[in-house]
Scaffold this active site. Sequence first.
Site: not given
Length: 431
Positions: A64, A305
């Site tokens: 993130l 991923d």
Amino acid sequence: MKILIKNGRVINPASGLDTVVDVAVAAGRIVSLRGAPEGFAPNKTLDARGCIVAPGLVDLAARLGEPGHEHEGMLESEMAAAAAGGVTSLVCPPDTDPVLDEPGLVEMLRMRAEKLHGARVFPLGALTRNLQGEVLTEMAELTEAGCVGFSHADVALGNTQVLQRALQYAATFGYTVWLRPQDMHLGRGVAASGPLATRLGLAGVPVAAETIALFTIFELMKSTGARVHLCRLSSAAGVQLVREAKSAGLPVTCDVSINSLHLTDTDIGYFDARLRLSPPLRQQRDRDALRQALADGTLDALVSDHNPVAADAKTLPFAEAEPGATGLELLLSLALQWGEQSAVGLARALAVVTSEPARVLGSALGTLQASCGQLAEGGVADIVVFDPQAHWQAEAAGLRSQGKHTPFSGYELPARVRYTLVGGQLAYEAA
């Protein structure tokens, strides 16, 4: 907020439910999967005619950008990308900046994510301090702060004694250790060993880099009793070892990325840095083995991923480019594409991105265990509504993630998300 989702085909892989029915949501939970109850007055009605209503996706591998890129607003952009992709729960690895090895950092990340009212964020704590492979972290404190397991991310742990101690400690308290099976020394290349890497002059990563690590992990699991989740398997040989380990009763689960499931090393073409990935793309026989293993349950989950890489880190020679690609907005489409191509059926294609990854998380979900990754009356209303007949083209300009690079750029993909609900709140609505 009361929401009624009307006329949709409701599919819940966890229970086998597959029927056309209205779904009623109130106070953040699913009130009914059998139509609107008497007297139910929705504040908002979503027309799902021709669409599929399914559990929100659970992604076990999504970076993130925070901590480390708060000034760029990366958490906001990546959470928006998750919602647009129908992802309502995600696991983030600990290789942030700074590393998630302190409870305060974990609490800060969770607090930031909760304020955005987007996908539920489940952090993995660092297995060793600063991921240096020397000193174990305080796993109990990190668990109290909200970590659902412990990982060394993509950093190979070369000290087997440290890994053994980590597994012993984790086994004592029932924690799950998440490991990328990659030998520290053999895994230093940039492409899978083979004719293509040789022809392009790229340093190769042999299959043995994965299998040697797997042998080590399985032996340590036998001696410690630890539970391990293997992240992003990439080879046919690795699949066979996992199959044997599961047959022997070892408490192991594993996942595969959308990249390894659909692409091979030949897709690199002439040094296309968008395909600079970790693990590297392998040969067709490996991809075919991964697809079959996901179909038969040897592999438990499919992951995006997601790793948003800045443009200046990708526009470099292949061997110098940073590995990684955006994936949150592609996960649903690529799961469904695999399901169609492999003829496993829609329910299984959805299971590997909903109920199966939730099962991997298990008791670490706490009170969410009974409803994460599935549709259940009384459970949290994490729901995705998508049009299975719609098609869209993956283009950088249309991606909400700050990472605009994907190996699927230009591909036409199936299914478009119409609505995403997180905890009964509308987190995304297609224009």
